[in-house]
Motif scaffolding. Sequence first.
Motif, short mmCIF file in Angstrom:
data_model
loop_
_atom_site.label_atom_id
_atom_site.label_comp_id
_atom_site.label_asym_id
_atom_site.label_seq_id
_atom_site.Cartn_x
_atom_site.Cartn_y
_atom_site.Cartn_z
N ILE A 123 -0.74 -3.67 9.53
CA ILE A 123 -1.88 -3.52 10.42
C ILE A 123 -1.55 -4.12 11.78
CG2 ILE A 123 -2.96 -5.69 9.69
CD1 ILE A 123 -5.69 -4.19 9.90
N THR A 124 -2.10 -3.55 12.84
CA THR A 124 -1.94 -4.10 14.18
C THR A 124 -3.17 -4.94 14.54
OG1 THR A 124 -3.02 -2.20 15.22
CG2 THR A 124 -0.62 -2.05 14.90
N ASP A 125 -3.09 -5.62 15.68
CA ASP A 125 -4.27 -6.37 16.16
C ASP A 125 -5.44 -5.43 16.41
OD1 ASP A 125 -2.97 -8.79 15.99
OD2 ASP A 125 -2.39 -8.84 18.10
N LEU A 126 -5.13 -4.22 16.90
CA LEU A 126 -6.21 -3.24 17.11
C LEU A 126 -6.82 -2.81 15.78
CD1 LEU A 126 -4.92 -0.87 19.94
CD2 LEU A 126 -6.81 -2.51 20.03
N GLY A 127 -6.00 -2.75 14.74
CA GLY A 127 -6.53 -2.44 13.41
C GLY A 127 -7.51 -3.51 12.95
N ARG A 128 -7.18 -4.76 13.23
CA ARG A 128 -8.10 -5.86 12.89
C ARG A 128 -9.37 -5.78 13.72
NH1 ARG A 128 -5.53 -8.82 9.29
NH2 ARG A 128 -3.26 -8.90 9.35
N THR A 129 -9.26 -5.39 14.98
CA THR A 129 -10.44 -5.22 15.82
C THR A 129 -11.33 -4.10 15.26
OG1 THR A 129 -9.27 -5.98 17.79
CG2 THR A 129 -11.24 -4.66 18.16
N TYR A 130 -10.70 -3.02 14.82
CA TYR A 130 -11.44 -1.91 14.21
C TYR A 130 -12.23 -2.40 12.99
CZ TYR A 130 -12.51 2.31 11.62
OH TYR A 130 -13.18 3.27 10.91
N LEU A 131 -11.56 -3.12 12.08
CA LEU A 131 -12.24 -3.59 10.88
C LEU A 131 -13.35 -4.58 11.23
CD1 LEU A 131 -9.27 -4.01 8.38
CD2 LEU A 131 -10.97 -2.16 8.48
N ALA A 132 -13.11 -5.43 12.21
CA ALA A 132 -14.16 -6.37 12.63
C ALA A 132 -15.37 -5.60 13.15
CB ALA A 132 -13.62 -7.32 13.69
N ALA A 148 0.84 -1.20 0.00
CA ALA A 148 0.00 0.00 0.00
C ALA A 148 0.87 1.23 0.00
CB ALA A 148 -0.90 -0.01 1.23
N GLU A 149 0.54 2.13 -0.88
CA GLU A 149 1.20 3.43 -0.87
C GLU A 149 0.35 4.37 -0.04
OE1 GLU A 149 2.55 5.15 -4.44
OE2 GLU A 149 3.16 3.23 -5.31
N ASP A 150 1.02 5.16 0.75
CA ASP A 150 0.33 6.04 1.68
C ASP A 150 -0.09 7.32 0.96
OD1 ASP A 150 1.21 7.61 4.85
OD2 ASP A 150 -0.71 7.25 3.91
N LEU A 151 -1.07 7.20 0.08
CA LEU A 151 -1.55 8.36 -0.64
C LEU A 151 -2.24 9.32 0.32
CD1 LEU A 151 -3.03 6.46 -3.70
CD2 LEU A 151 -0.78 7.54 -3.51
N GLY A 152 -1.88 10.58 0.24
CA GLY A 152 -2.51 11.57 1.11
C GLY A 152 -2.01 11.54 2.53
N ASN A 153 -0.89 10.87 2.78
CA ASN A 153 -0.31 10.81 4.12
C ASN A 153 -1.32 10.30 5.15
OD1 ASN A 153 1.87 11.03 5.83
ND2 ASN A 153 1.46 13.16 6.34
N LEU A 154 -1.92 9.15 4.86
CA LEU A 154 -2.95 8.58 5.72
C LEU A 154 -2.40 7.75 6.87
CD1 LEU A 154 -5.33 7.45 2.85
CD2 LEU A 154 -5.59 9.47 4.31
N LEU A 155 -1.20 7.25 6.73
CA LEU A 155 -0.64 6.37 7.75
C LEU A 155 -0.58 6.99 9.14
CD1 LEU A 155 0.52 3.60 8.40
CD2 LEU A 155 2.78 4.49 7.79
N PRO A 156 -0.18 8.26 9.29
CA PRO A 156 -0.15 8.84 10.64
C PRO A 156 -1.51 8.78 11.34
CG PRO A 156 1.13 10.21 9.16
CD PRO A 156 0.43 9.19 8.30
N GLN A 157 -2.61 8.91 10.59
CA GLN A 157 -3.94 8.80 11.20
C GLN A 157 -4.16 7.41 11.79
OE1 GLN A 157 -7.25 10.07 8.70
NE2 GLN A 157 -5.82 11.19 7.41
N LEU A 158 -3.65 6.40 11.11
CA LEU A 158 -3.79 5.03 11.60
C LEU A 158 -2.85 4.76 12.76
CD1 LEU A 158 -4.01 3.14 8.17
CD2 LEU A 158 -5.88 4.05 9.57
N GLN A 159 -1.63 5.30 12.67
CA GLN A 159 -0.65 5.08 13.73
C GLN A 159 -1.07 5.71 15.05
OE1 GLN A 159 2.74 6.56 11.30
NE2 GLN A 159 3.81 4.75 12.10
N VAL A 160 -1.57 6.93 15.02
CA VAL A 160 -1.93 7.62 16.25
C VAL A 160 -3.08 6.91 16.97
CG1 VAL A 160 -3.62 9.29 15.35
CG2 VAL A 160 -2.14 9.92 17.28
N ARG A 161 -3.90 6.18 16.22
CA ARG A 161 -5.00 5.42 16.81
C ARG A 161 -4.59 4.00 17.16
NH1 ARG A 161 -6.96 9.05 13.15
NH2 ARG A 161 -8.79 10.25 13.78
#
Length: 197
Positions: A92-101, A64-77
């Motif tokens: 992705i982290t385990d919390l990221g998987r929990t978010y998607l679930a 994945a390319e971080d178009l629009g500098n989106l990664l910091p939004q995911l990292q801070v959460r």
Amino acid sequence: MRCVGLTPSEHRETVQGCPCSAEATKYTASWRAAQVRVTRLAEELPLLPEAEGLLRLLADGKEAEDLGNLLPQLQVRGLARLLDDDDTRPVITDLGRTYLAARDDNRTATTVLVVDVDKKKRVARVDVSAWRPDEPVTVLMDQIANDSGLDADSLTGQWLEADANCDASDADDLVLTGFRPLAAMPSGWIRMGGEDE
């Protein structure tokens, strides 16, 4: 408060990432609180579609390319991180998987019975009627008390209502939110002396 919150300021840097109280360490209070936080984020204040799209690409293991500098939004959460400190590859982290679930799962209201409360550990065990009523799950005592407005001393034996992902495969994936007093018990649920209450 985690370990860092209980440490004198001159030693905080040393214990900053202590795993015994980290969000990434299963069954810690921080881990349980993070599951709830991320689930509520998914329900109440979801990511922008572009950021969620990036998270889904990472979940699928795609480049994945971080178009629009989106990664910091995911990292801070806490939903994504860089593979290691020197790498620019996001994962992705385990919390990221929990978010998607939480975004994808069907969350429904269910009755819960507070089986017992451990005030020292600040957790409670609850039976979840619509999941596996004979398999108590552990939740944070303060979450139940804060959500429901009930005193911790009066929680044991209380029937409440909460929202849950009742299709969860195991207790680690079951996330309960929004504990509230139960308006009325359904007829025939509790029997005393052979008579319906």
